[in-house]
Design an enzyme around this catalytic site. Structure first.
Site, short mmCIF file in Angstrom:
data_model
loop_
_atom_site.label_atom_id
_atom_site.label_comp_id
_atom_site.label_asym_id
_atom_site.label_seq_id
_atom_site.Cartn_x
_atom_site.Cartn_y
_atom_site.Cartn_z
N HIS A 274 0.84 -1.21 0.00
CA HIS A 274 0.00 0.00 0.00
C HIS A 274 0.88 1.26 0.00
O HIS A 274 0.57 2.24 0.68
CB HIS A 274 -0.94 0.01 1.21
CG HIS A 274 -2.05 -1.00 1.12
ND1 HIS A 274 -3.21 -0.76 0.43
CD2 HIS A 274 -2.16 -2.25 1.64
CE1 HIS A 274 -4.00 -1.83 0.53
NE2 HIS A 274 -3.38 -2.74 1.26
N ASP A 337 -0.88 -5.08 5.93
CA ASP A 337 -1.85 -5.96 5.26
C ASP A 337 -1.60 -6.01 3.75
O ASP A 337 -0.98 -5.11 3.19
CB ASP A 337 -3.28 -5.48 5.54
CG ASP A 337 -3.54 -4.10 4.97
OD1 ASP A 337 -2.63 -3.25 5.03
OD2 ASP A 337 -4.65 -3.85 4.47
N GLU A 338 -2.11 -7.03 3.13
CA GLU A 338 -2.15 -7.16 1.67
C GLU A 338 -0.81 -6.85 0.99
O GLU A 338 -0.75 -6.23 -0.06
CB GLU A 338 -3.26 -6.27 1.09
CG GLU A 338 -4.64 -6.70 1.58
CD GLU A 338 -5.76 -5.78 1.12
OE1 GLU A 338 -6.87 -6.29 0.85
OE2 GLU A 338 -5.54 -4.55 1.06
N ALA A 339 0.27 -7.33 1.63
CA ALA A 339 1.61 -7.11 1.05
C ALA A 339 1.91 -8.23 0.06
O ALA A 339 2.89 -8.97 0.17
CB ALA A 339 2.65 -7.07 2.17
N HIS A 340 1.06 -8.35 -0.94
CA HIS A 340 1.14 -9.47 -1.88
C HIS A 340 2.38 -9.41 -2.76
O HIS A 340 2.81 -10.44 -3.30
CB HIS A 340 -0.12 -9.51 -2.76
CG HIS A 340 -1.40 -9.55 -2.00
ND1 HIS A 340 -1.55 -10.29 -0.84
CD2 HIS A 340 -2.60 -8.94 -2.21
CE1 HIS A 340 -2.79 -10.14 -0.39
NE2 HIS A 340 -3.44 -9.31 -1.20
#
Length: 534
Positions: A274, A337-340
């Protein structure tokens, strides 16, 4: 001449009539006083008080009422807040004083109220709010607001009468963390808009304002050592609007205003994912040294700080140092979060480097629950945003961390994400977590939500408001009300008071107050709004 005398006589009679109406506290019509003369029952409050014992005659605020405080500067501040709240609608002076008897008294005492609890006693002679701390007094004032007619919230003189039911409320919160998150990154909200939301949160005894200050679409806080974060990274938003950012002075103004309403600001800089707004602002933060363009879409998971570069940690240190210096509260949220686009190995390495930086500058780490996939620092809090259908493996990871001492803030997305649509027809919001109507948002128990979590590990609840589809205060309010008060009740009220059938009646009674405050709200068919006055 005679016509002039007649007009003067009519004006005099009208003036005398108006003064008489104000003096006796009745309305112009016959119906209004009959309804207003029945005080709100002590147990009609949201969040539900721990104990409410009715008894005796009601207390009546009149033009001779004063607000009495002890010598404490903080208590006087709460008293002035109360007076400022009541003066426009009552038309009364309501002087704040340290002398006299009767009236409204705000009293700091050494009773067993806890850090935020209070006692409210009301009878025909006086009304007293007692608490151990100014925060407790302030929460007691919010209860007093709800015990008065909704017209007390208006900014012009109303007829009254201003009655408070007789009896005693003793109240203390179930959890110490009762939060609301506002995403100012996807769409930017001004200082004034944030203050408006703070006032709405305070009414329901919310005590944490989590500000999501950075994301792919915008960086919203000035950082002196990396100025392009704000001037470039903050120059747009979802859909390509002008964006914006807070100067340090503006951020401190938000912090001060929140503190005056007894909310602690918890700033969030989301990382290592993000982060496109930061990567677009400084090429050297990218592994390939090339800055990507600014982003105005709504996809997630595509950006990452370069974990292998030392400059990344110089950047993190500078940002945390400057933000910590602006933030008097205890906590600093590092996202996670969401550290893809970050490998698991790099994610663990990054969190091992960054968490000590937060501690170095005197703050306690908060992270989204993916932090439990690394090694949470001692004392860190993990904010769970999973769903009822989240995989057992992911839940087990969070439970294991809680059993090892990590505290949890519960924000299940399919329960308390306030940006989720109510139904498929809701014009705003998203639906990736499902549709979240009012009953679903309220009807769950934080203490039992994740089996295996020790009771003491649950620190509280928080209602996030993501802003991909929200651009102004009215839209924030429409998504928050009527769900926000229910989340506040989950955080404040004893589990024994939790009952949807009773709650929806108390919630229905709030609608008139929202109207008086100019709040835009969703008329859920699950709530018997028409029964509010019965």
């Amino acid at each position: 001449m005679r016509d002039g005398l007649v007009r003067q006589r009519h004006r005099t009679l009208r003036l005398l009539g108006s003064l008489l109406l104000v003096a006796v506290g009745v309305g112009v019509t016959q119906a209004a006083p009959a309804r207003a003369a029945v005080p709100t029952p002590l147990d009609r409050v949201v969040p539900a008080p721990a104990s409410a014992e009715p008894g005796g005659d009601p207390y009546r605020i009149t033009r001779s009422t004063h607000i009495r405080v002890d010598g404490s500067r903080e208590a006087r501040g709460v008293a002035e807040y109360l007076a400022d709240l009541l003066r426009p609608s009552t038309g009364y002076r309501l002087p704040v004083t340290t002398h006299g008897r009767g009236g409204i008294r705000l009293r700091l005492s050494h009773g067993d109220f806890g850090p935020e609890g209070y006692r409210l006693n009301s009878d025909a002679r006086s009304l007293t709010i007692s608490a151990r701390t100014p925060a407790g007094l302030f929460h007691g004032v919010q209860t007093l607001r709800q015990l008065l007619p909704a017209a007390v919230e208006k900014d012009s003189v109303q007829p009254g009468p201003w009655l408070v039911a007789g009896g005693t409320i003793e109240d203390t919160p179930r959890y110490g963390w009762r939060g609301a998150m506002l995403d100012v990154s996807r769409h930017f909200f001004t200082v004034g808009q944030v203050k408006r939301y703070i006032d709405q949160l305070a009414l329901y005894k919310i005590n944490k304002l989590h500000l999501h200050l950075s994301d792919d679409q915008g960086w919203r806080i000035a950082v002196d050592s990396w100025p392009r974060l704000a001037t470039h990274g903050g120059s747009t938003e979802v859909g390509g609007g002008p964006g914006g950012y807070y100067t340090k002075a503006q951020y401190k103004e938000i912090v001060r205003y929140a503190a005056s309403r007894y909310l602690e600001v918890v700033p969030e800089i989301d990382m290592p994912g993000h982060t496109n707004a930061a990567l677009a602002s400084y090429a050297e933060l990218n592994c390939d040294g090339v800055a990507p363009p600014l982003y105005t879409g709504t996809e997630v998971g595509f950006s990452s700080l370069c974990v292998g570069k030392e400059i990344t940690y110089d950047f993190v240190d500078d940002v945390i140092r400057e933000l910590a210096a602006l933030t008097p509260g205890r906590y600093l949220h590092i996202g996670g979060d969401e550290a893809h686009s970050t490998s698991h190995e790099d994610y663990v390495k990054f969190m091992d480097r960054v968490q000590p930086v937060v501690a170095k500058y005197g703050k306690t780490v908060v992270g989204w629950h993916q932090l439990t996939g690394a090694t949470p620092a001692k004392g860190a809090l993990a904010q769970y945003w999973g769903l009822d259908r989240t995989s057992p493996e992911e839940k087990a990871q969070v439970v294991k961390a809680a059993q090892s001492g990590t505290g949890l803030i519960l924000s299940p997305a399919d329960r308390v994400y306030l940006d989720m649509k109510y139904t498929k027809d809701t014009p705003l919001g998203l639906s990736w977590a499902g549709y979240v109507e009012v009953q679903r948002s309220y009807d769950w128990d934080p203490g039992a939500y994740l089996p295996g979590v020790p009771a003491g590990a649950v620190r509280g609840v928080e209602a996030p408001m993501w802003s991909e589809t929200l651009e102004n205060s009215g839209q924030i309010e429409y998504m928050a009300f009527p769900r926000l008060p229910g989340v506040a009740e989950l955080g404040w009220s004893p589990a024994s008071t939790h009952d949807w059938e009773r709650y929806k009646l108390r919630l229905a009674a709030q609608a008139e107050r929202w109207d008086a405050l100019g709040i835009q709200w969703y008329r859920s068919p699950q709530v018997p709004w028409g029964a509010a006055g019965q």
